[in-house]
Write an enzyme that holds these catalytic residues in place. Structure first.
Site, PDB file in Angstrom:
ATOM      1  N   GLU A 225       0.888  -1.156   0.000  1.00 15.64           N
ATOM      2  CA  GLU A 225       0.000   0.000   0.000  1.00 15.64           C
ATOM      3  C   GLU A 225       0.930   1.211   0.000  1.00 15.64           C
ATOM      4  O   GLU A 225       1.862   1.274   0.803  1.00 15.64           O
ATOM      5  CB  GLU A 225      -0.875   0.042   1.266  1.00 15.64           C
ATOM      6  CG  GLU A 225      -1.820   1.242   1.228  1.00 15.64           C
ATOM      7  CD  GLU A 225      -2.558   1.510   2.539  1.00 15.64           C
ATOM      8  OE1 GLU A 225      -2.215   0.918   3.575  1.00 15.64           O
ATOM      9  OE2 GLU A 225      -3.492   2.344   2.509  1.00 15.64           O
TER      10      GLU A 225
ATOM     11  N   ARG B 268       5.533 -12.570   9.700  1.00 13.32           N
ATOM     12  CA  ARG B 268       6.243 -11.343   9.385  1.00 13.32           C
ATOM     13  C   ARG B 268       7.527 -11.283  10.184  1.00 13.32           C
ATOM     14  O   ARG B 268       7.688 -11.970  11.197  1.00 13.32           O
ATOM     15  CB  ARG B 268       5.356 -10.133   9.642  1.00 13.32           C
ATOM     16  CG  ARG B 268       5.048  -9.899  11.115  1.00 13.32           C
ATOM     17  CD  ARG B 268       4.001  -8.806  11.301  1.00 13.32           C
ATOM     18  NE  ARG B 268       4.253  -7.670  10.438  1.00 13.32           N
ATOM     19  CZ  ARG B 268       3.307  -6.824  10.018  1.00 13.32           C
ATOM     20  NH1 ARG B 268       2.057  -6.998  10.387  1.00 13.32           N
ATOM     21  NH2 ARG B 268       3.616  -5.804   9.270  1.00 13.32           N
TER      22      ARG B 268
ATOM     23  N   LYS C 110       4.561   0.229  10.234  1.00 19.76           N
ATOM     24  CA  LYS C 110       4.481   1.469   9.466  1.00 19.76           C
ATOM     25  C   LYS C 110       4.060   2.633  10.344  1.00 19.76           C
ATOM     26  O   LYS C 110       4.570   3.738  10.202  1.00 19.76           O
ATOM     27  CB  LYS C 110       3.459   1.299   8.337  1.00 19.76           C
ATOM     28  CG  LYS C 110       4.059   0.806   7.056  1.00 19.76           C
ATOM     29  CD  LYS C 110       3.068   0.992   5.929  1.00 19.76           C
ATOM     30  CE  LYS C 110       3.500   0.199   4.706  1.00 19.76           C
ATOM     31  NZ  LYS C 110       2.495   0.284   3.645  1.00 19.76           N
TER      32      LYS C 110
END
Length: 561
Positions: free
Chosen positions: A39, A265, A275
């Site tokens: 994104e 992850r 983020k």
RNA sequence: UGGGGCGUGGCCAAGCGGUUAAGGCACCGGUUUUUGGUACCGGCAUUCGUAGGUUCGAAUCCUACCGCCCCAGCCA
């Protein structure tokens, strides 16, 4: 090749590649098609690198392809700056998507048609509940939800309302389109999830063409299907979404049937990889920008001097699994050292200078000595290093009253100046405060180049720089951004910031060969570490960043006490 | 209390009923060395979350328990 073998048999192994091998063997596809779907709402970090290496790596190993697809369905958070930086970072990492650059926003028309398809099939409805009401109706983790009072609307009414949503007749948040699945499901994602929401926001790519935007869930799988993705690989937190992913693929006339697989992850000690946190570090000014060398962003590693191959190697070493893992930063640094050791040119630089005068060396004279550029690579050749009466050595290479294990310079002791001569300290000069400000030494002309013809040995070799020939430079030393391995583990992450993560040294002395070092070339300052020129460099003021220290047995022994 | 996952040495991670339980990082020695670097050699899990069970044989199969992670955005 026997029939039990598939391409890439010699490559990395992990559960995802095993699935691909099995799918290939079963003839479920000719070659895997993967995608990396960022994104564009921030810069890429090393966690993304793990995914990039996985997706592009699989494509490369099995003769498939990997798409770069921007998941740009939320215009309020997304920006062109990020779209550009992400492409630059993926390329820097060493991967190429060829012609396959896509944007989920390119599929908005088809997604819209599919939404109407669901309405026609009686599987989606327009809901007028407010966000707060919807939360109440959703139920909790342990109690089922209740059906929306609007769930029973007719197909025609739903169609009319949805079209008016698109036409911009309603304000943000007034209505949403929802799938009609099961409000009693134990999986909350199946409790009539939102498919479209009203957002009167300008999209970085589609501008003002839309005022309704599809959600992640309504976009991702269908985008995969449009692009004929075979293996849609994402992280563990999307595991719960897989039933919805599959439900949409089954209930829509999509052109292919992709499948989602999830892996854990990446987490790294002394580091933060969310983020939200990275954005906070940048916007609150805790670091100098997205490319601050202390950040785990790809642009940060680039500026710090990490070779992209080191990050790829790290990704290969950590593997891919489903268990929540936290890698030690040391493993990443080891990858950089290993690569840099083989490639970095050796140079001499004195970070904290201590002046040395060679009393028996003629004043005003100098000579040139040959120094090896890289002992790991003979082809790198040699360079000339000037030597003269006045030099600088590292302050910490001298001790007036050394402990037994200290091998470096001390009063009366002889050591070697690398590639130059043996020198003996004859006098220590101090200032009024008692600080050592200069050393007086003698040198042995017979030891030119660093070897004594009589075979005598010294226990230490020091790096040095000729004072008259030295370049003044700024050197930036970096340490972990956070002071504890698990920042935020008990309290606010920002409270765990390491106050000493950056140390700026000025007045550092460099050997002259460093003046024309290519600006992006990594070098090793002998005995100190790997350094790389910073973009702040000017001809008047060279600036180097420390990429990594060398392993230091002496420092380790000292720390042990 | 619902749903979805995960538990192999300090940190990762192979292992898919029969191997002395890979490998890397870290750590601890030692050799070489004009970087206390590099390279090289050696050490480092009698045991796989725990307890039972199946089997000639289990980290691998079954059962129960324990622990950890994720999910109640109109974020992704």
């Amino acid at each position: 090749m026997s029939d039990s073998e598939t391409p890439a048999d010699g490559g990395p192994r992990d559960f995802i590649r095993d699935i691909i091998r099995a799918d290939l063997a079963a003839g479920r596809m000719a070659a895997p098609v993967t995608r990396f779907p960022p994104e564009p709402n921030g810069y890429l970090h090393i966690g993304h690198a793990k995914s990039i290496c996985l997706n592009f790596g699989i494509a490369r190993e099995f003769g498939g392809r990997c798409h770069l697809r921007f998941d740009d369905t939320n215009p309020v958070k997304e920006e062109m700056e990020y779209i550009n930086s992400i492409q630059a970072d993926v390329r820097w990492l060493g991967f190429d998507w060829g012609e396959h650059l896509y944007f989920a926003s390119d599929y908005f028309d088809r997604l819209y048609e599919w939404a109407e398809h669901l309405i026609h099939a009686g599987k989606a409805f327009v809901c007028d509940l407010s966000a707060e009401q919807m939360r109440e109706y959703r139920g909790t983790l342990t109690e089922p939800g209740r059906e929306s009072p609007h769930r029973g609307r007719s197909i025609d009414e739903n169609l009319d309302l949805f079209r008016r949503m698109r036409a911009g007749e309603f304000p943000d948040g007034a209505r949403v389109l929802r799938a009609k699945i099961d409000m009693a499901s134990g999986n909350i994602n199946m409790r009539d999830p939102v498919l479209y929401r009203i957002l009167h926001a300008r999209h970085p790519r589609t501008g003002d063409a839309w005022c309704i935007y599809p959600t992640y869930d309504f976009t991702h799988g269908q985008s995969d299907a449009i692009e004929q993705i075979t293996h849609s690989i994402c992280t563990l937190e999307f595991e719960d979404h897989r039933p919805l992913y599959d439900w949409l693929i089954e209930n829509l006339p999509v052109p292919s049937t992709p499948h989602q697989y999830e892996f854990a992850r990446l987490n790294i000690t002394y580091t933060v990889l969310s983020k939200r946190r990275l954005i906070q570090l940048v916007t609150e000014g805790h670091v100098k920008g997205w490319d601050d060398p202390r950040l785990p962003t790809l642009s940060g590693y680039r500026r710090r001097g990490f070779p992209p191959a080191a990050i790829r190697e790290f990704a290969a070493r950590i593997g891919v699994s489903k268990s929540n893992a936290t890698m030690e930063v040391a493993a990443l640094e080891a990858c950089a050292r290993e690569l840099l050791n083989r490639t970095a040119l050796r140079r001499m630089a004195v970070l904290r200078p201590l002046k040395v005068v060679i009393e028996n060396y003629p004043a005003g004279e100098s000579e040139t000595l040959d120094a090896v550029n890289n002992p790991e690579d003979e082809a790198a050749g040699v360079r000339a290093v000037p030597f003269s009466r006045e030099l600088y050595i590292e302050r910490e290479d001298f001790m007036e009253d050394p402990p037994k294990k200290f091998f470096r310079l001390a009063p009366g002791r002889e050591v070697r100046l690398r590639y130059a001569y043996f020198v003996t300290c004859t006098e220590v000069i101090k200032d009024a405060a008692g600080q050592v400000v200069e050393l007086r030494c003698t040198y042995d002309p017979a030891t030119r180049g660093g070897n004594a013809p009589d075979g005598r040995k010294v226990k230490a070799t020091l790096h040095w720089v000729s004072a008259a020939h030295a370049l003044d430079a700024e050197v930036r030393l970096y340490d972990h951004l956070f002071a504890r391995p698990d920042p935020g583990a008990d309290g606010d992450v920002m409270d765990d910031l390491n106050p000493d993560s950056l140390e700026v040294l000025t007045g550092c002395k460099l050997e002259p060969a460093l003046a024309d070092a290519p600006k992006d070339y990594p070098v090793q300052f002998e005995r100190l570490g790997y350094f790389t020129p910073d973009p702040d460099w000017t001809d008047a003021a060279p600036v180097f960043n420390r990429t990594a220290t060398l392993r230091d047995a002496w420092a380790k022994a000292q720390a042990r006490g």
